[in-house]
Design an enzyme around this catalytic site. Structure first.
Site, PDB file in Angstrom:
ATOM      1  N   GLN A   1       0.843  -1.196   0.000  1.00 34.94           N
ATOM      2  CA  GLN A   1       0.000   0.000   0.000  1.00 34.94           C
ATOM      3  C   GLN A   1       0.878   1.246   0.000  1.00 34.94           C
ATOM      4  O   GLN A   1       1.691   1.452   0.902  1.00 34.94           O
ATOM      5  CB  GLN A   1      -0.943   0.044   1.203  1.00 34.94           C
ATOM      6  CG  GLN A   1      -1.981   1.159   1.036  1.00 34.94           C
ATOM      7  CD  GLN A   1      -2.764   1.470   2.281  1.00 34.94           C
ATOM      8  OE1 GLN A   1      -2.197   1.865   3.292  1.00 34.94           O
ATOM      9  NE2 GLN A   1      -4.079   1.302   2.221  1.00 34.94           N
TER      10      GLN A   1
ATOM     11  N   TYR B   1      -6.514  11.062   3.991  1.00 34.20           N
ATOM     12  CA  TYR B   1      -5.138  11.402   3.650  1.00 34.20           C
ATOM     13  C   TYR B   1      -5.098  12.205   2.349  1.00 34.20           C
ATOM     14  O   TYR B   1      -6.112  12.755   1.919  1.00 34.20           O
ATOM     15  CB  TYR B   1      -4.285  10.139   3.624  1.00 34.20           C
ATOM     16  CG  TYR B   1      -4.230   9.470   4.976  1.00 34.20           C
ATOM     17  CD1 TYR B   1      -3.713  10.141   6.080  1.00 34.20           C
ATOM     18  CD2 TYR B   1      -4.742   8.192   5.172  1.00 34.20           C
ATOM     19  CE1 TYR B   1      -3.684   9.552   7.342  1.00 34.20           C
ATOM     20  CE2 TYR B   1      -4.722   7.597   6.424  1.00 34.20           C
ATOM     21  CZ  TYR B   1      -4.196   8.280   7.507  1.00 34.20           C
ATOM     22  OH  TYR B   1      -4.180   7.707   8.740  1.00 34.20           O
TER      23      TYR B   1
ATOM     24  N   ARG C   1      -7.647   2.237  -3.077  1.00 31.19           N
ATOM     25  CA  ARG C   1      -8.536   2.219  -1.910  1.00 31.19           C
ATOM     26  C   ARG C   1      -9.204   3.583  -1.741  1.00 31.19           C
ATOM     27  O   ARG C   1      -8.525   4.619  -1.787  1.00 31.19           O
ATOM     28  CB  ARG C   1      -7.752   1.881  -0.637  1.00 31.19           C
ATOM     29  CG  ARG C   1      -8.661   1.588   0.563  1.00 31.19           C
ATOM     30  CD  ARG C   1      -7.876   1.332   1.817  1.00 31.19           C
ATOM     31  NE  ARG C   1      -8.615   0.474   2.734  1.00 31.19           N
ATOM     32  CZ  ARG C   1      -8.543   0.549   4.049  1.00 31.19           C
ATOM     33  NH1 ARG C   1      -7.773   1.449   4.629  1.00 31.19           N
ATOM     34  NH2 ARG C   1      -9.213  -0.282   4.811  1.00 31.19           N
TER      35      ARG C   1
ATOM     36  N   GLY D   1      -9.279  -6.399   9.152  1.00 26.64           N
ATOM     37  CA  GLY D   1      -8.124  -5.724   9.701  1.00 26.64           C
ATOM     38  C   GLY D   1      -7.752  -6.212  11.077  1.00 26.64           C
ATOM     39  O   GLY D   1      -6.951  -7.129  11.242  1.00 26.64           O
ATOM     40  N   ARG D   2      -8.376  -5.627  12.108  1.00 25.09           N
ATOM     41  CA  ARG D   2      -7.962  -5.896  13.491  1.00 25.09           C
ATOM     42  C   ARG D   2      -7.985  -7.375  13.846  1.00 25.09           C
ATOM     43  O   ARG D   2      -7.144  -7.841  14.622  1.00 25.09           O
ATOM     44  CB  ARG D   2      -8.859  -5.102  14.441  1.00 25.09           C
ATOM     45  CG  ARG D   2      -8.525  -3.619  14.506  1.00 25.09           C
ATOM     46  CD  ARG D   2      -9.662  -2.788  15.065  1.00 25.09           C
ATOM     47  NE  ARG D   2     -10.719  -2.591  14.084  1.00 25.09           N
ATOM     48  CZ  ARG D   2     -11.846  -1.919  14.318  1.00 25.09           C
ATOM     49  NH1 ARG D   2     -12.061  -1.410  15.523  1.00 25.09           N
ATOM     50  NH2 ARG D   2     -12.748  -1.762  13.374  1.00 25.09           N
TER      51      ARG D   2
END
Length: 371
Positions: free
Chosen positions: A110, A191, A238, A324-325
């Protein structure tokens, strides 16, 4: 073409079916989402010596997507963020990709520029850059000196925008040379890319601001440059439409992201990764407009439950679901899903920074030997 995988207990689980698209042949529809872990050497940007073990342990995912990798000296988010700009950094990433491939996995890098979501402490005294000089006034930002208030960023010049575009293309080439199967451009989570898209953070009056077409220009230029460098079938993107994270407002999310998808769909990218968070039902709206591979992800207060992932696949809203987590504490998450075992809860400590603890010390399940 999809073929069911053999599972000891649950052969009909949609997450466990094979998926093929372009260069990607995935043994299951489970991706590991990109997650910041903050364990790179802060001075050099070289990934942790434990990184190869971390990613290899999770190579049972259909696709691994790395933590965000900084592509530009002013694009670093905070302490411990890895980069991909030097030979030393690339050599450590080569160890990661070799370990994943030896374990039978597939891995995308990424590529990340955080824009205003950084601090002079992180940038060795430099002022953060962004589309416009708009400061975040909400929560402070994490630095090596602790939590500090955001500063007002400096608006990028047109020449500097061109340099950032070139930096993404260079990092993409380095990623392929380091053995990655492809790259994911991080256009989500407030971002730099989303700062260009959001009307409250992009106040420019030149060709990068104002109209929807102009606010999309930076995204299209970066995607075009990276595609020209390594090929469309190695490039994912993404996005997180209508995501209010990091104090962004997108009142025209539906129009903006429909235009983005409609423009990029004919290019034949490896995939579109949609993180749904906000009032806009992005998956339901954008899925019919995207003809290629779509990865779905939710960013909420609790991790995505495997049952939710199953429904997303079964309902046709996604081809692959990113977790993810749960992948932090469950390095063998696909195996646990296949066996119908509940995943271990997400971590409460040692998520960011540090060494092996909370990184590579979560055990896989023990499967009894047959007698």
């Amino acid at each position: 073409m999809d073929t069911a995988l053999t599972s000891p207990t649950r052969t009909a689980n949609p997450l466990l079916t094979r998926y093929r698209h372009g260069r990607l042949d995935l043994p299951n529809r489970i991706a590991m989402a990109p997650m910041t872990r903050g364990r790179a050497d802060d001075a050099t940007g070289v990934p942790s010596a434990f990184a190869a073990t971390y990613y290899r342990q999770r190579a049972g995912a259909g696709l691994l997507i790395t933590e965000g990798i900084s592509v530009h000296p002013l694009g670093k988010a905070g302490p411990g963020i890895p980069a991909l700009r030097t030979d030393e950094q690339a050599a450590r990433w080569r160890e990661v990709t070799t370990a994943v491939h030896d374990a039978g996995g597939r891995i995308f890098a990424q590529l990340w520029h955080v824009g205003r979501m950084t601090h002079p402490v992180t940038l060795d005294g430099e002022t953060p850059t962004a589309p416009s000089a708009v400061r975040i006034t909400e929560a402070p930002i994490h630095t090596r000196d602790g939590l500090l208030p955001h500063v007002t960023p400096r608006a990028l010049t047109v020449a500097e925008i061109a340099e950032v575009v070139a930096a993404f293309a260079r990092a993409a080439r380095r990623a392929i040379e380091a053995g990655f199967d492809g790259v994911e451009i991080h256009g989500a989570n407030g971002y730099l890319f989303q700062q260009f898209l959001a009307e409250n953070s992009n106040l420019r009056t030149d060709r990068y601001g104002g109209s929807r077409e102009n606010r999309l220009r930076f995204v299209f230029e970066v995607v075009g440059a990276v595609v020209a460098e390594i090929g469309a079938d190695r490039v994912g993107l993404r996005i997180s439409p209508d995501n209010p994270e990091n104090q962004l407002v997108e009142p025209d999310a539906r129009g903006t992201y429909r235009a983005l998808v409609d423009t990029l769909d004919p290019i034949g990218l490896a995939y579109l990764h949609v993180l749904e968070r906000g009032a806009y039902a992005a998956l339901a709206d954008l899925r019919p407009r995207w003809s290629g591979m779509l990865i779905a992800n939710h960013n909420g207060p609790t991790p995505v439950d495997p049952a939710i992932g199953e429904r997303l696949i079964a309902d046709g809203l996604a081809d692959v679901v990113a977790f993810g987590r749960l992948f932090i504490t469950n390095p063998d998450l696909p195996e646990r899903i296949a066996r119908g075992l509940p995943p271990a809860p997400p971590p409460v400590a040692d998520v960011y920074g540090g060494g092996a603890r909370g990184y590579v010390d979560y055990p896989a399940i023990t499967v009894p030997e047959r007698v």
